[in-house]
Design a protein around this motif. Sequence first.
Motif, mmCIF file in Angstrom:
data_model
loop_
_atom_site.group_PDB
_atom_site.id
_atom_site.type_symbol
_atom_site.label_atom_id
_atom_site.label_comp_id
_atom_site.label_asym_id
_atom_site.label_seq_id
_atom_site.Cartn_x
_atom_site.Cartn_y
_atom_site.Cartn_z
ATOM 1 N N SER A 1 0.834 -1.195 0.000
ATOM 2 C CA SER A 1 0.000 0.000 0.000
ATOM 3 C C SER A 1 0.874 1.253 0.000
ATOM 4 O O SER A 1 1.990 1.240 0.518
ATOM 5 N N PRO A 2 0.350 2.368 -0.531
ATOM 6 C CA PRO A 2 1.138 3.607 -0.555
ATOM 7 C C PRO A 2 1.295 4.185 0.840
ATOM 8 O O PRO A 2 0.441 4.009 1.712
ATOM 9 N N VAL A 3 2.396 4.883 1.056
ATOM 10 C CA VAL A 3 2.663 5.564 2.324
ATOM 11 C C VAL A 3 2.510 7.053 2.087
ATOM 12 O O VAL A 3 3.317 7.667 1.391
ATOM 13 N N GLN A 4 1.458 7.639 2.647
ATOM 14 C CA GLN A 4 1.205 9.067 2.453
ATOM 15 C C GLN A 4 1.723 9.867 3.637
ATOM 16 O O GLN A 4 1.915 9.342 4.735
ATOM 17 N N GLY A 5 1.960 11.148 3.404
ATOM 18 C CA GLY A 5 2.376 12.045 4.462
ATOM 19 C C GLY A 5 3.802 11.865 4.933
ATOM 20 O O GLY A 5 4.181 12.401 5.982
ATOM 21 N N ALA A 6 4.629 11.133 4.180
ATOM 22 C CA ALA A 6 6.040 10.974 4.550
ATOM 23 C C ALA A 6 6.801 12.248 4.223
ATOM 24 O O ALA A 6 6.460 12.980 3.283
ATOM 25 N N LYS A 7 7.840 12.529 4.975
ATOM 26 C CA LYS A 7 8.697 13.680 4.740
ATOM 27 C C LYS A 7 9.995 13.215 4.078
ATOM 28 O O LYS A 7 10.631 12.277 4.556
ATOM 29 N N ILE A 8 10.365 13.876 3.001
ATOM 30 C CA ILE A 8 11.548 13.491 2.240
ATOM 31 C C ILE A 8 12.457 14.692 2.086
ATOM 32 O O ILE A 8 12.028 15.740 1.577
ATOM 33 N N ALA A 9 13.693 14.557 2.526
ATOM 34 C CA ALA A 9 14.702 15.603 2.353
ATOM 35 C C ALA A 9 15.661 15.180 1.257
ATOM 36 O O ALA A 9 16.142 14.038 1.242
ATOM 37 N N ILE A 10 15.949 16.089 0.315
ATOM 38 C CA ILE A 10 16.821 15.794 -0.832
ATOM 39 C C ILE A 10 18.088 16.623 -0.722
ATOM 40 O O ILE A 10 18.055 17.815 -0.405
ATOM 41 N N SER A 11 19.224 15.974 -1.004
ATOM 42 C CA SER A 11 20.516 16.667 -0.974
ATOM 43 C C SER A 11 21.408 16.098 -2.062
ATOM 44 O O SER A 11 21.123 15.037 -2.624
ATOM 45 N N TYR A 12 22.497 16.799 -2.377
ATOM 46 C CA TYR A 12 23.525 16.205 -3.226
ATOM 47 C C TYR A 12 24.207 15.091 -2.447
ATOM 48 O O TYR A 12 24.509 15.248 -1.252
ATOM 49 N N THR A 13 24.494 13.979 -3.102
ATOM 50 C CA THR A 13 25.191 12.887 -2.424
ATOM 51 C C THR A 13 26.567 13.334 -1.951
ATOM 52 O O THR A 13 27.036 12.914 -0.884
ATOM 53 N N GLY A 14 27.222 14.208 -2.714
ATOM 54 C CA GLY A 14 28.539 14.709 -2.315
ATOM 55 C C GLY A 14 28.493 15.673 -1.150
ATOM 56 O O GLY A 14 29.524 15.989 -0.561
ATOM 57 N N ASN A 15 27.283 16.144 -0.783
ATOM 58 C CA ASN A 15 27.142 17.094 0.325
ATOM 59 C C ASN A 15 25.815 16.823 1.041
ATOM 60 O O ASN A 15 24.895 17.659 1.032
ATOM 61 N N PRO A 16 25.688 15.652 1.666
ATOM 62 C CA PRO A 16 24.389 15.224 2.203
ATOM 63 C C PRO A 16 23.886 16.049 3.377
ATOM 64 O O PRO A 16 22.701 15.972 3.716
#
Length: 423
Positions: free
Chosen positions: A31-46
Amino acid sequence: MDLQQNVNENASNNVDKGTLRISLTNESTGSPVQGAKIAISYTGNPSVTLEEVSTDDSGNSEELTLNAPPLEYSMEPSEQQPYAEYTIHVQAPGYRDITVSAIDILPGEAAIQNVKLEAEDAPGDRIDTIVIQPHTLYAEYPPKIPEDEIKPMEETGEIVLSRVVIPEYIVVHDGAPSDSTAANYYIRYRDYIKNVASSEIYATWPDATLRANILAIMSFTLNRVYTEWYRGKGYQFTITSSTAYDHKFMYGRNFFQSISRVVDEMFENYLSRPNVRQPILTQYCDGQRVSCPNWMSQWGSKYLGDQGYSAIEILRNYYGDDMYINSAQGISGIPASWPGYDLGVGASGDKVRQLQEQLARISRSYPAIPTVTADGIYGNRTKEAVEKFQSVFGLPVTGIVDYPTWYKISDIYVAVSRIAELR
């Protein structure tokens, strides 16, 4: 220059754009997981967050536009890394946090990162970090050990299947065959092909080149399935992730929408020669670091695609004029086969009713998809449900159930209705 140094230097050269959509599902239920928080960064500077997003009621993030290197880096062999690498950190109430590192972003391409989240109280070892390995055309991996493209029929324990069938799942051994410490992963066949293709060719290449390489990957894989190559040797898996023996599979990696659509259109196909029952073990190499005169060259196939060659013309250029595209007689685990024609408003009958029943079950897990009544009549409500399904799962939104949409609906139906039985 080592890979990480090159990654860091290339971060400032990301002048083009690619996109990324993240899709989260419950590892146990599908089932889908709603309301999750996702932070995105460069892998070289996480440590520096570029953007934060949430998932909707279908478990999807918005489509993110991210920096990528110049397109020409993936069009010729180069020491410059042709893709940018991003890291995501996922948090959702009731689930274990997970980080996925080194997600590939190519210029002009839509990347899809699927992540399965484990419940906080899930048994077994915790998976909290996935690191995607470098692309095979950029990093060095062991070259393929040559094999005969057709396995001998008379050997005991080799050919055990009476016909070619597309498996629903395959078991991937994440290492060399003899490595008993390597993990085995239970992977849907189409997801495996998308993973390997995204790991071994660039999604920026011509469509005909993508199709030729994907056909070679599928045929090779189905030869392993059909001959039960590893099980016949006493192993409990279908194929390995070792480039010396098979193809490079990278657990948890993203794939690309252009590759995904080709696989969805062609996944029942494989390569044949006249009077040979088994799929051909179509081996290939990059044609740059490794030379393979009797096999397809990946870079060579790209250049032929540039010249307007079709997929079968590319394949015959390397494997001979007697190579042709075949179709499997059956698809394991799918409730019933494609009706053979598109379904749209005005259609009626048992196939429409089956479609509606599957959509109704899917909508219980994906509430954004409208609930439909299984009356066997393809009306506007069914069209709306199909359009929303296509939108949720990254298919062209047409409201018409074509071949890729039919099998994607069947695939998701199986996932949400039977996944618990498979564990």
